[in-house]
Design a protein around this motif. Structure first.
Motif, short mmCIF file in Angstrom:
data_model
loop_
_atom_site.label_atom_id
_atom_site.label_comp_id
_atom_site.label_asym_id
_atom_site.label_seq_id
_atom_site.Cartn_x
_atom_site.Cartn_y
_atom_site.Cartn_z
N ALA A 162 0.97 -1.11 -0.10
CA ALA A 162 -0.03 0.02 0.12
C ALA A 162 0.83 1.25 0.07
O ALA A 162 2.03 1.14 0.68
CB ALA A 162 -0.93 0.02 1.24
N LEU A 163 0.27 2.20 -0.71
CA LEU A 163 0.76 3.77 -0.48
C LEU A 163 0.38 4.05 0.70
O LEU A 163 -0.68 4.53 0.96
CB LEU A 163 0.73 4.44 -1.54
N VAL A 164 1.37 4.73 1.79
CA VAL A 164 1.00 5.13 3.01
C VAL A 164 1.45 6.39 2.91
O VAL A 164 2.75 6.68 2.99
CB VAL A 164 1.49 4.13 4.22
N ILE A 165 0.67 7.40 3.16
CA ILE A 165 1.08 8.86 3.32
C ILE A 165 0.66 9.32 4.68
O ILE A 165 -0.47 9.34 5.03
CB ILE A 165 0.56 9.78 2.11
N THR A 166 1.64 9.72 5.60
CA THR A 166 1.35 10.18 6.74
C THR A 166 1.52 11.45 6.91
O THR A 166 2.76 11.95 6.46
CB THR A 166 2.00 9.49 7.86
N GLY A 167 0.60 12.37 7.10
CA GLY A 167 0.73 14.01 7.53
C GLY A 167 0.92 14.39 8.73
O GLY A 167 0.17 13.68 9.53
N GLY A 168 1.72 15.57 8.64
CA GLY A 168 1.47 16.31 10.13
C GLY A 168 0.35 16.79 10.69
O GLY A 168 -0.13 16.82 11.79
N ASN A 169 -0.41 16.86 9.47
CA ASN A 169 -2.09 17.40 9.79
C ASN A 169 -2.46 16.85 8.46
O ASN A 169 -1.78 16.25 7.66
CB ASN A 169 -2.20 19.01 9.96
N GLU A 170 -3.82 17.33 8.33
CA GLU A 170 -4.51 16.77 7.31
C GLU A 170 -3.97 17.35 5.79
O GLU A 170 -3.84 16.76 4.75
CB GLU A 170 -6.00 17.19 7.21
N ARG A 171 -3.68 18.81 5.96
CA ARG A 171 -3.13 19.49 4.74
C ARG A 171 -1.79 18.77 4.46
O ARG A 171 -1.47 18.72 3.36
CB ARG A 171 -2.63 20.79 5.18
N GLY A 172 -0.94 18.24 5.23
CA GLY A 172 0.33 17.41 5.15
C GLY A 172 0.03 15.98 4.16
O GLY A 172 0.62 15.82 3.30
N CYS A 173 -1.03 15.50 4.37
CA CYS A 173 -1.56 14.28 3.84
C CYS A 173 -1.65 14.82 2.42
O CYS A 173 -1.59 14.02 1.26
CB CYS A 173 -2.87 13.63 4.29
N LEU A 174 -2.55 15.84 2.02
CA LEU A 174 -2.90 16.35 0.80
C LEU A 174 -1.48 16.70 0.18
O LEU A 174 -1.31 16.21 -1.09
CB LEU A 174 -3.79 17.56 0.84
N TYR A 175 -0.51 17.49 0.45
CA TYR A 175 0.58 17.71 0.18
C TYR A 175 1.48 16.40 -0.37
O TYR A 175 2.13 16.46 -1.30
CB TYR A 175 1.66 18.64 1.06
N GLY A 176 1.38 15.37 0.49
CA GLY A 176 2.00 14.09 0.33
C GLY A 176 1.34 13.32 -1.06
O GLY A 176 2.19 12.92 -1.76
N VAL A 177 0.23 13.65 -1.16
CA VAL A 177 -0.53 13.06 -2.40
C VAL A 177 0.10 13.64 -3.54
O VAL A 177 0.56 13.14 -4.58
CB VAL A 177 -2.05 13.05 -2.60
N TYR A 178 0.20 15.17 -3.53
CA TYR A 178 0.42 15.76 -4.76
C TYR A 178 2.08 15.49 -5.00
O TYR A 178 2.65 15.37 -6.03
CB TYR A 178 0.64 17.38 -4.56
N SER A 179 3.00 15.33 -3.91
CA SER A 179 4.28 15.06 -3.83
C SER A 179 4.60 13.58 -4.70
O SER A 179 5.40 13.54 -5.57
CB SER A 179 4.81 15.04 -2.61
N PHE A 180 3.74 12.57 -4.26
CA PHE A 180 3.89 11.17 -4.89
C PHE A 180 3.51 11.44 -6.37
O PHE A 180 4.29 10.88 -7.28
CB PHE A 180 2.81 10.29 -4.32
N LEU A 181 2.50 12.18 -6.83
CA LEU A 181 2.03 12.32 -8.30
C LEU A 181 3.33 12.99 -8.80
O LEU A 181 3.42 12.47 -9.86
CB LEU A 181 0.74 13.02 -8.12
#
Length: 161
Positions: A70-89
């Motif tokens: 699985a791709l696991v994205i852990t954010g320091g907050n919810e916005r961090g999760c969104l930033y992680g998705v864009y970073s992966f893309l």
């Protein structure tokens, strides 16, 4: 009881416009939006996405890794999760976000590497730019574009909480 799709769509639009302003974990529109962005850009992904938060990472920070297929994205907050998705893309899929009206999507055959594990933490707490596409406070699209660039402020709006 069936969920009214119009209400769901409106909730996503609000999350698009205000992602980062809405931090209510019970409603979680930012995480819902992060999940929908992943699905929009990689609808045929042969791996699942798990989004988690861990305040120990710090505000807007994130960690992207592979765990048990699985791709696991852990954010320091919810916005961090969104930033992680864009970073992966961007990093793994080759996506590019140049303007609200100009972007390159990720390769449709983007794979999940077994050795994937990286993290990012903003070097400074306030991130903005004076690029017209990113600071129009009345334009819902500019809020989405700011998230793709991992900006958390607008010249006319000030810091996003």
């Amino acid at each position: 009881m069936k969920t009214n799709m119009t209400q769901k769509f409106r909730a996503v639009l609000v999350a698009v416009a205000l992602c980062g302003l809405v931090l209510d974990a019970s409603a979680s529109p930012c995480l819902d939006y992060a999940q929908s962005e992943f699905g929009k850009y990689l609808p045929q992904a042969d791996f699942r996405l798990e989004l988690k938060t861990d305040a120990a990472l710090g505000t807007d920070a994130f960690r992207v890794r592979e765990e048990n297929g699985a791709l696991v994205i852990t954010g320091g907050n919810e916005r961090g999760c969104l930033y992680g998705v864009y970073s992966f893309l961007e990093k793994e899929g080759g996506a590019g976000f140049y303007a609200s009206w100009c972007e390159r999507g990720p390769k449709p055959d983007t794979k999940l590497r077994k050795d994937l594990d990286y993290s990012e933490k903003p070097a400074i707490p306030l991130r903005e730019c004076l690029y017209k596409e990113a600071f129009s406070v009345n334009d819902k699209i500019s809020g989405v574009f700011r998230a793709k660039l991992r900006l958390n402020a607008s010249a006319s709006q000030g810091r996003v909480p």
